[in-house]
Design an enzyme around this catalytic site. Structure first.
Site, mmCIF file in Angstrom:
data_model
loop_
_atom_site.group_PDB
_atom_site.id
_atom_site.type_symbol
_atom_site.label_atom_id
_atom_site.label_comp_id
_atom_site.label_asym_id
_atom_site.label_seq_id
_atom_site.Cartn_x
_atom_site.Cartn_y
_atom_site.Cartn_z
ATOM 1 N N THR A 118 -2.264 6.272 9.960
ATOM 2 C CA THR A 118 -3.451 5.752 9.278
ATOM 3 C C THR A 118 -3.140 5.618 7.799
ATOM 4 O O THR A 118 -2.621 6.557 7.178
ATOM 5 C CB THR A 118 -4.665 6.684 9.468
ATOM 6 N N PHE A 168 -4.370 5.444 4.097
ATOM 7 C CA PHE A 168 -5.498 5.850 3.266
ATOM 8 C C PHE A 168 -5.354 5.229 1.876
ATOM 9 O O PHE A 168 -4.245 5.037 1.374
ATOM 10 C CB PHE A 168 -5.562 7.374 3.132
#
Length: 734
Positions: free
Chosen positions: A250, A252
């Site tokens: 992921t 960020f």
């Protein structure tokens, strides 16, 4: 200070120092100040010189008290303690940051925008699940800047309470995406997945045995979450890395109020994120990407997102505010898109500047979301703050993660709002504000029935003192021409320590009235606003107080004189939560850009109110429908409001004169065109008759010269021209 004087005076009296040398007076006083300052620093319980958001810190290791001192660095993330977002925040910024869990992504944006947090660490895309579209939309609504990125490896853990073994498990609770990513592992153990709202939230539910799904107990249920969640809630990690795909990452983004582009040197690999819009045209996207391809700028990602018409108009308005002209003005399609582009270059590079300038020539709106270092590198103030945190020792008993902010307790207390003038617009405001706040109303007429229908308390005008005693915020919705009278009718003695909000279509006149009326009462806060909400038509069927009246509408405001900033921001938050486009603009600039357009729109609408000008039609074009909408919107407003736009707008008479001149010029153009066409028709008829006469003469001459007629009697009569003279026969050369 006294003990310092005693120490200094123990060797020599103070008066002897002064009398011995006049210059020693200043030296003596300076010495006292320096010594006293050093003593206060050494005696202070907070002498570590560690402050919030980029202050200097002592190089020596110190102990920091989270409750007695302001936070060193507060970083907002979405979720509860132990969430993957918190773990990503700590991987990027270190374990000593104060992680602030917020219930939603928008709450994270608000926390940074309102100065309650220094940064926000939010996910933007996942390698398996795709982009988090909500954060793309929020980056348009809030003026935050990207200052860093971090690629976080998602590792799921099987968490259970103490004493529970793997063979005891029957159920697994977690977020649906986490369960899907561990589907093969759970199938192999025969564990049934049950979806919940959050990964870390599932670990909290299991540890506290609170609100578990039916059939689930702490003895037969496990949670799938991060190892940080396990440590936070005291759960055992039975196995780590249970995801089916080990390529689960992921990305960020670290968001702040100010960018770090000035700290990016040439040797730091940089990335820049932008958003742009343009009208639908053949090859438009190809031409936009060519701006970067022609300059060998590597684009790492492009994402398109549908955008509402109101938000798109607001973006164009912001672009015009920045001095850029809208290039394309053709009709947009039903689906309007914003394009998000990441490219691997510094915003300040010459080739990047040229590419962006080239793009602005084609696009309606271009905004730089941030220029930042690649691959989890930090520069600028945030890097300095992280480095200083390494020298701070936090007591183990102090929590490094919090879930509440001062605004949370303030938001829980409803505002006491009083609306002066309970007409249609005042009722629209009251309907929305009464959802979370206590609202009462005051009006000269009897509006008790309308107030009772909305569940509000109504006061007649002669009870203004009693009305003001129960409110903290006074919202004046009177018409422009009645505004000064309405304000002067409020007793100044009862207005102390209140926030006065005006909501007129023009702001300069109401602002001057409030400043003049309350010039002697300085503790009265003044907020000038213009909520451009949707029209409320009289007699309209259905509920007019829907979200469409508010969402995407501009809310222009100016904090004219505000001492209680928290109360003012809380009032403005009503419009933020209604998804209005918040535009901070002073009254003069507002009237210069908005007032003229509003007056001309209402003027055109009132000219079209006559039903004979816009009769019902079975075939309705877009242009006709737009005119009908303008007429309907303006007819719903009172004439007093229109007169106020005329009286307090110095350009109104000029617009009326231009309107008359344009109408007269248009009539002249129509008359000239009509005369031109009539003259052309007459000229063509005259030419046709002359040509016909000449043709007949020519035929007669040809017939006579060829002996077609035997005698004079058989010849046809001679053609006579219109001037009654005989037309000359054609020459032999013919």
């Amino acid at each position: 200070m006294s003990h310092l004087l005693q120490k200094l005076g123990s060797r020599r009296p103070a008066n002897s120092i002064i009398h011995s040398n006049p210059l020693s007076i200043s030296v003596f006083l300076c010495l006292l100040v320096v010594v006293a300052t050093q003593a206060e620093r050494s005696c202070s319980p907070h002498s570590s010189r560690i402050h919030r958001g980029g202050a200097t810190s002592s190089p020596s290791t110190t102990t920091h008290d989270l409750h007695n001192e302001p936070a060193i660095m507060r970083v907002a993330y979405q979720g509860v303690a132990g969430a993957y977002s918190e773990k990503a925040t700590r991987e990027l910024l270190g374990d000593k940051v104060i992680a602030v869990g917020r219930p939603s992504f928008e709450d994270c944006f608000r926390a940074v925008a309102s100065l309650e947090c220094d940064y926000a660490c939010l996910p933007i895309e996942n390698s398996l699940g795709g982009s988090i579209h909500e954060n793309y939309d929020l980056m348009l609504r809030y003026d935050l800047t990207i200052i860093g990125e971090h690629e976080f490896r998602v590792k799921h853990c099987l968490l259970a309470t103490r004493g529970v073994k793997r063979e005891d498990l029957k159920y697994a609770i977690s977020h649906p995406q986490a369960l899907a990513q561990c589907d093969n592992f759970l199938r192999g153990l025969g564990i049934k997945p049950i979806a919940t709202y959050d990964t870390a939230g599932s670990a909290k539910m299991l540890a506290e045995n609170d609100k578990l799904p039916d059939g689930c107990t702490p003895q037969n249920t496990c949670a799938i979450a991060s190892d940080l969640a396990g440590r936070t809630y005291g759960l055992n990690c039975l196995e780590a890395g249970i995801e089916d795909d080990d390529t689960n990452f992921t990305r960020f983004l670290l968001l702040a109020r100010k960018g770090v582009v000035e700290f990016l040197s040439k040797n730091i690999p940089a990335k820049t994120s932008i958003v742009f819009t343009f009208s639908n045209a053949a090859g438009a996207l190809y031409k936009a990407l060519a701006c970067f391809a022609l300059r060998d700028i590597d684009c790492s990602k492009i994402e398109s997102r549908p955008t509402s018409a109101s938000l798109l108009n607001f973006l164009k308005f912001k672009s015009q505010q920045a001095g850029r002209k809208i290039r394309n003005k053709q009709e947009s399609s039903r689906f309007r898109y914003c394009f998000y582009l990441d490219f691997l270059a510094n915003q300040l590079d010459p080739k990047t500047q040229n590419a962006l300038a080239h793009l602005r020539e084609q696009a309606d709106y271009v905004r730089i979301l941030g220029s930042f270092p690649q691959k989890s590198r930090l520069v600028g103030p945030v890097a300095d703050a992280v480095e200083r945190l390494k020298h701070v020792t936090v007591a183990e008993s102090k929590a490094m993660s919090i879930s509440t902010l001062p605004s949370d307790t303030e938001d829980s207390k409803p505002l006491r709002i009083g609306i002066v003038g309970f007409g249609p617009f005042g009722q629209v405001l009251a309907q929305k504000m009464a959802l979370k706040h206590h609202v009462s109303c005051l009006d000269q007429g009897d509006k008790s029935a309308a107030a009772a229908e909305l569940g509000l308390e109504f006061y007649p005008s002669f009870e203004s003192t009693k009305f003001l005693a129960g409110v903290d915020i006074v919202v004046v919705t009177a018409e422009l021409i009645d505004f000064e009278t309405a304000v002067q009718a409020l007793p100044a003695s009862s207005m102390k320590s209140k926030l006065v909000v005006e909501t007129c279509a023009l702001n300069t006149h109401p602002k001057s009235v409030l400043l003049r009326t309350f010039s002697d009462v300085t503790d009265i806060d003044i907020l000038s606003t213009h909520p451009m909400l949707g029209p409320v038509r009289a007699g309209e069927s259905g509920d007019p107080y829907t979200s469409s009246v508010w969402e995407g509408r501009p809310m222009v405001y100016e904090k004219v004189r505000v001492s209680n900033m928290a109360r003012c921001d809380k009032f403005l938050k009503i419009f933020e939560e209604a998804r209005c486009q918040m535009v901070e603009m002073d009254a003069a600039a507002h009237d210069a850009t908005v007032a003229d357009a509003e007056f001309v729109t209402h003027l055109a609408g009132r000219l079209l109110v006559d039903k004979q000008l816009l009769p019902p039609s079975p075939v309705i074009s877009k242009e006709y429908a737009a005119l009908c909408d303008v007429a309907d919107m303006t007819s719903s407003d009172s004439f007093d409001q229109f007169f106020g736009m005329f009286k307090y707008n110095e350009n109104a008479r000029t617009h009326l004169t231009k309107m008359r001149d344009n109408l007269a010029r248009l009539e002249q153009q129509l008359a000239a065109k009509e005369a031109y066409l009539a003259a052309g028709i007459e000229l063509r008829n005259s030419d046709r008759q002359r040509l016909l006469a000449e043709t007949k003469l020519l035929l007669q001459e040809v017939a006579q010269s060829s002996g077609f007629f035997r005698n004079e009697r058989e010849a046809p009569p001679k053609i006579v021209a219109k001037d009654d003279s005989q037309v000359k026969p054609p020459t032999k050369s013919l």
